[in-house]
Structure formats: structure tokens, C-alpha cells
Design a protein around this motif. Sequence first.
Motif, PDB file in Angstrom:
ATOM      1  N   TRP A   1      17.673  35.856  43.554  1.00 18.76           N
ATOM      2  CA  TRP A   1      19.026  36.220  43.142  1.00 18.76           C
ATOM      3  C   TRP A   1      19.109  36.545  41.663  1.00 18.76           C
ATOM      4  N   VAL A   2      19.963  37.527  41.343  1.00 18.61           N
ATOM      5  CA  VAL A   2      20.459  37.738  39.981  1.00 18.61           C
ATOM      6  C   VAL A   2      21.982  37.843  40.078  1.00 18.61           C
ATOM      7  N   GLY A   3      22.651  38.012  38.948  1.00 17.27           N
ATOM      8  CA  GLY A   3      24.097  37.822  38.912  1.00 17.27           C
ATOM      9  C   GLY A   3      24.973  38.994  39.284  1.00 17.27           C
ATOM     10  N   LEU A   4      24.429  40.059  39.845  1.00 21.97           N
ATOM     11  CA  LEU A   4      25.246  41.215  40.211  1.00 21.97           C
ATOM     12  C   LEU A   4      25.887  41.007  41.581  1.00 21.97           C
ATOM     13  N   ASN A   5      27.203  41.229  41.667  1.00 24.80           N
ATOM     14  CA  ASN A   5      27.885  41.083  42.952  1.00 24.80           C
ATOM     15  C   ASN A   5      29.122  41.969  42.995  1.00 24.80           C
ATOM     16  N   THR A   6      29.763  42.009  44.131  1.00 24.40           N
ATOM     17  CA  THR A   6      30.963  42.824  44.302  1.00 24.40           C
ATOM     18  C   THR A   6      31.927  42.130  45.248  1.00 24.40           C
ATOM     19  N   LEU A   7      33.209  42.410  45.080  1.00 25.32           N
ATOM     20  CA  LEU A   7      34.213  41.867  45.986  1.00 25.32           C
ATOM     21  C   LEU A   7      34.640  42.882  47.040  1.00 25.32           C
ATOM     22  N   ASN A   8      34.431  44.174  46.728  1.00 25.90           N
ATOM     23  CA  ASN A   8      34.935  45.217  47.623  1.00 25.90           C
ATOM     24  C   ASN A   8      33.900  46.268  47.980  1.00 25.90           C
ATOM     25  N   SER A   9      32.656  46.023  47.647  1.00 28.70           N
ATOM     26  CA  SER A   9      31.516  46.900  47.936  1.00 28.70           C
ATOM     27  C   SER A   9      31.552  48.224  47.170  1.00 28.70           C
ATOM     28  N   THR A  10      32.483  48.356  46.222  1.00 31.09           N
ATOM     29  CA  THR A  10      32.531  49.587  45.413  1.00 31.09           C
ATOM     30  C   THR A  10      32.347  49.301  43.925  1.00 31.09           C
ATOM     31  N   GLU A  11      32.927  48.209  43.451  1.00 32.51           N
ATOM     32  CA  GLU A  11      32.819  47.873  42.030  1.00 32.51           C
ATOM     33  C   GLU A  11      31.877  46.684  41.847  1.00 32.51           C
ATOM     34  N   TRP A  12      30.675  46.961  41.362  1.00 36.05           N
ATOM     35  CA  TRP A  12      29.679  45.915  41.141  1.00 36.05           C
ATOM     36  C   TRP A  12      29.794  45.397  39.721  1.00 36.05           C
ATOM     37  N   ILE A  13      29.754  44.068  39.559  1.00 38.62           N
ATOM     38  CA  ILE A  13      29.890  43.457  38.240  1.00 38.62           C
ATOM     39  C   ILE A  13      28.851  42.353  38.073  1.00 38.62           C
ATOM     40  N   TRP A  14      28.488  42.078  36.821  1.00 37.20           N
ATOM     41  CA  TRP A  14      27.579  40.967  36.522  1.00 37.20           C
ATOM     42  C   TRP A  14      28.383  39.683  36.401  1.00 37.20           C
ATOM     43  N   SER A  15      27.859  38.622  36.932  1.00 35.47           N
ATOM     44  CA  SER A  15      28.524  37.322  36.917  1.00 35.47           C
ATOM     45  C   SER A  15      28.854  36.866  35.501  1.00 35.47           C
ATOM     46  N   GLY A  16      27.980  37.189  34.542  1.00 35.47           N
ATOM     47  CA  GLY A  16      28.192  36.763  33.163  1.00 35.47           C
ATOM     48  C   GLY A  16      29.124  37.649  32.373  1.00 35.47           C
ATOM     49  N   GLY A  17      29.601  38.748  32.971  1.00 34.35           N
ATOM     50  CA  GLY A  17      30.561  39.615  32.305  1.00 34.35           C
ATOM     51  C   GLY A  17      29.954  40.732  31.482  1.00 34.35           C
TER      52      GLY A  17
ATOM     53  N   PHE B   1      22.307  29.525  48.403  1.00 32.85           N
ATOM     54  CA  PHE B   1      23.187  30.671  48.576  1.00 32.85           C
ATOM     55  C   PHE B   1      23.530  31.216  47.185  1.00 32.85           C
ATOM     56  N   TRP B   2      23.964  32.491  47.130  1.00 34.11           N
ATOM     57  CA  TRP B   2      24.268  33.113  45.833  1.00 34.11           C
ATOM     58  C   TRP B   2      25.322  32.320  45.064  1.00 34.11           C
ATOM     59  N   GLN B   3      26.419  31.936  45.740  1.00 39.68           N
ATOM     60  CA  GLN B   3      27.487  31.214  45.043  1.00 39.68           C
ATOM     61  C   GLN B   3      27.004  29.864  44.531  1.00 39.68           C
ATOM     62  N   ASP B   4      26.139  29.201  45.294  1.00 43.35           N
ATOM     63  CA  ASP B   4      25.607  27.913  44.845  1.00 43.35           C
ATOM     64  C   ASP B   4      24.644  28.093  43.678  1.00 43.35           C
ATOM     65  N   ALA B   5      23.893  29.195  43.701  1.00 41.83           N
ATOM     66  CA  ALA B   5      23.009  29.501  42.577  1.00 41.83           C
ATOM     67  C   ALA B   5      23.837  29.778  41.323  1.00 41.83           C
ATOM     68  N   GLN B   6      24.927  30.507  41.484  1.00 38.28           N
ATOM     69  CA  GLN B   6      25.823  30.773  40.353  1.00 38.28           C
ATOM     70  C   GLN B   6      26.377  29.463  39.791  1.00 38.28           C
ATOM     71  N   LYS B   7      26.809  28.572  40.671  1.00 39.50           N
ATOM     72  CA  LYS B   7      27.339  27.278  40.232  1.00 39.50           C
ATOM     73  C   LYS B   7      26.274  26.484  39.478  1.00 39.50           C
ATOM     74  N   TYR B   8      25.061  26.471  40.020  1.00 43.83           N
ATOM     75  CA  TYR B   8      23.961  25.761  39.362  1.00 43.83           C
ATOM     76  C   TYR B   8      23.744  26.302  37.951  1.00 43.83           C
ATOM     77  N   CYS B   9      23.685  27.625  37.835  1.00 44.47           N
ATOM     78  CA  CYS B   9      23.414  28.239  36.531  1.00 44.47           C
ATOM     79  C   CYS B   9      24.527  27.948  35.537  1.00 44.47           C
ATOM     80  N   ARG B  10      25.766  27.966  36.003  1.00 47.47           N
ATOM     81  CA  ARG B  10      26.886  27.706  35.098  1.00 47.47           C
ATOM     82  C   ARG B  10      26.945  26.252  34.670  1.00 47.47           C
ATOM     83  N   GLU B  11      26.413  25.358  35.478  1.00 46.94           N
ATOM     84  CA  GLU B  11      26.389  23.940  35.127  1.00 46.94           C
ATOM     85  C   GLU B  11      25.231  23.604  34.196  1.00 46.94           C
TER      86      GLU B  11
END
Length: 252
Positions: free
Chosen positions: A69-85, A32-42
Motif C-alpha cells: 500500500w501507498v497513500g493514494l486513494n479516491t472516494l468517487n473513482s475519478t479524483e485521486w488524492i494522496w492521504s498526506g495531502g 487493510f488500506w484504512q488500517d494501514a493509514q491509521k497505523y501510519c498516522r499513529e
Amino acid sequence: MKASVSLYLFLSLCGLSSALLRKHFYVNEKLFWQDAQKYCREHHDDLSTASSQEAQQLTINQNFSDRFWVGLNTLNSTEWIWSGGEKEAFDYWNAGEPNTNYELCTAILKSNSKLINVVCNRNYSFYCMERFGLILVQDSKTWEEALDYCRQNYIDLVSIDSSRIMAEAINNTMTSQTANVWIGLRFLAGHWFWVNGGNVEYKAWSGGELQCPSKNLQCAALDKDNNVWKPEDCEKRLNFFCLKEYKKPEIF
């Protein structure tokens, strides 16, 4: 299975003497995307941030799945952000995307290197990234002294293996105190090679292809006035580019 991709792209930072470099690692494990993010951060820095040019290279360098997967995601479907900032543009959506308010994560299609938004609980392989810094050292040294300095204080002299890296390196020569700046390119045993072991596929020589330089001109420098590489006397004293380790911020 994890495979390193020989892909380095620079991002300008504040100031004219430094830049940030990304290296990408393909992980052929479906999460899943969140698990992939966790893996990459670890194991690395984060899920990959990818410009449109990087997206094209990432699809070229893997043959295991039709999307990842890549690190782009959104919480509200309007503002997309990269996981790495990062503030990297994401202007390469596939036609009609993003298209719903519940598909909050993004993958890249191998078929056309475009972004699609999908629900986050799909099992896809993914790319992680690691970040390094490019720094201009405003101290004049011979090529060998510059190499030793970089390896003792940072990681290495910098390798430039794409037109985009070349453009970013040129931007960072503006504060150089010498007209030419050492890079990690050396001529030995009949051929040019990068000090990191890479082959010289991308070329930016003055006058085009350069095969056999004069005996006293067997180290390469970036000519900041003409935006080309040129062979130089290795004993000449120039400023130089080092590759430095990126300090990963803590994630809470």
C-alpha cells in the motif's frame, strides 16, 4: 516488522528558502488500506506519498511482498488524492489502470514499480512516511558553527544523497547571500562522510571524483553558480542548510 528506508526526497514549498523532505518506513505487517493509514498516522505522519522515482526506490528497498500500500486513494473513482495531502504526480499507473469504479485504493507492484488500484479490504504490507523541512539559514558561519547551530535549533546540517535532492537544494540556494552554502559533508580520517552517518554514494563534486582534499579544504559546500559540491576551508563563513522537524498537522 518495520524497516526504515534510507531514502530522502525533497518537495518544493512556497518560498525559495525552504523545502519538504520525506523519509519512508516499510512496515511488514499486512493490513487493510484504512488500517494501514491509521497505523501510519499513529506512528509516523501518514501513508507514503511517492513520486515515480520514489516508487522505484521503495521497491528496491523491500523484499517481503509483491505489492504494498501507498497513500493514494479516491472516494468517487475519478479524483485521486494522496492521504498526506501532497500534490505529487501519480502518472505511473500500470497498463490499464485505474480500471474499475470500486477499487478505490492503490498499491505499488514490486515487479515494475507501477501503481495499481485495488479494493481497500485487501491485506497488504505498506510504507509510512515522515516529513522534515529543509531550510536555508541566511547567516554566515563557519562549518562547525553551522553544524552547532543546526543541531541546537533544528536537527542537523543537511545531507544530499541523490540527484533529485541535489536539484531541489540548488533551487533553494537562490536567496543565499553567499556564493557557496554549507552542507553536512566533512572529510575526516581519510574519507568524506555525511554528518547523519551516511556513506557518500551519490557524488556531485566539481571536477569529478574527489579523494584527498588539501588540508585546509576539508568541509563541503554547494556552489550555487556551478551546481556542484566543492571542498572549502572549514573556517570560511557561509550560509548553510539545516534539516528541521516537520510539524504534523492534526487529523480529524
